[in-house]
Structure formats: C-alpha cells, structure tokens
Design a protein around this motif. Structure first.
Motif: not given
Length: 161
Positions: A1-3, A5, A9, A25-28, A30-31
């Motif tokens: 799993m990676s975010e 930008t 990474t 949630d996971d997206e937030d 990660r942000r």
C-alpha cells in the motif's frame, strides 16, 4: 500500500483491529501521513488501529502504564546502509480517540489526523520532553494540520463537529 505524491512515495501499511466506524478511511489516513512525511525519501511505516484492550496491553508492556492511551510510536532501529527508510510503527487506540474528541469538542477526523501526525513526528525524532522540544513539535503539528484544513489542536477555541 502506498501513497504517491509528486516528490515521494509513502509505504504505509494500515491494520484495523477495531469495531469503531467513525474513523477516517484509509485514503484520508494516507493523506494525513503523507503531509507529515513530505520531505522524506520513500518512508516506510505501519499503523495499527486498535481497541482498548490491545491499546492498554501495549501501553502496559512498553511504557509501564496500565491504561489505553491515544497513540504509541515505536521507532525502527535498523542499521545504516539497509537501503530502507523504515521509520517504525504507530498504534492508535480508536475508542480513546473518539472519547477524547468528544470531551475536547473536536471532530474525530481532526483529532485522529493530529494523533497520527504526532506519532509520525515521534518516529522522526521529535519529542516534547522539554518546553523547547514541545514548542518545536507543536508548531510543526499546527502547520501540518492547517495545511490539511484542520484547526490548531492546542487552541482552546477548537470546537467542531
């Protein structure tokens, strides 16, 4: 799993061991993490979101404190030259975050973001043992949270839904 930008990474493993449903949630998540890691090259860390029994056990085992706390940070101790920028592990106790947010008149998402950033800064070597250290850490937290659209978590005027 990676975010991903523009500049980096972030490898962030997220484990949810809780029934709490009010968390970001996971997206937030990660942000939020990416904001605290923007100046690092390819950081790797894990986040475990737990309920009170596990939070209490970890706090008792590693800090000799017999209660569930909001966030624990476990910095990695890799020898230099491994080629991995492993920062460590963060544990956030979801019921404590929810309870504190309510008691402090803060939104759960804002409080969670603050605690995640706080934990990441600990992994990065920040601390708050002295007044000078606390001021440096808190000012960085305030700036990062503002960049994410959240109010100053240390202000007594923080009341949000």
């Amino acid at each position: 799993m990676s975010e991903t930008t523009e500049a980096q990474t972030v490898e962030l493993a997220i484990q949810r061991e809780t029934e709490c449903e009010s968390l970001p949630d996971d997206e937030d998540i990660r942000r939020f993490a990416a904001a605290a890691l923007a100046d690092l090259e390819a950081p790797v860390l894990s986040l475990r979101i737990v309920d009170e029994p596990e939070g209490r056990e970890l706090n008792r085992r590693w800090r000799d404190r017999d209660y569930a706390t909001n966030v624990l940070s476990f910095p990695a101790d890799l020898p230099e030259g491994t080629g991995i920028n492993l920062l460590g592990d963060i544990v956030i106790c979801a019921p404590v975050v929810e309870r504190e947010a309510g008691e402090q008149g803060k939104g759960v998402e804002a409080h969670f973001a603050h605690l995640l950033i706080h934990g990441i800064l600990h992994l990065r070597g920040f601390d708050h043992m002295s007044a000078e250290q606390a001021e440096a850490m808190e000012s960085r937290e305030i700036r990062l949270l503002a960049d994410l659209g959240f109010p100053d978590p240390y202000s007594s005027d923080v009341h949000q839904g």
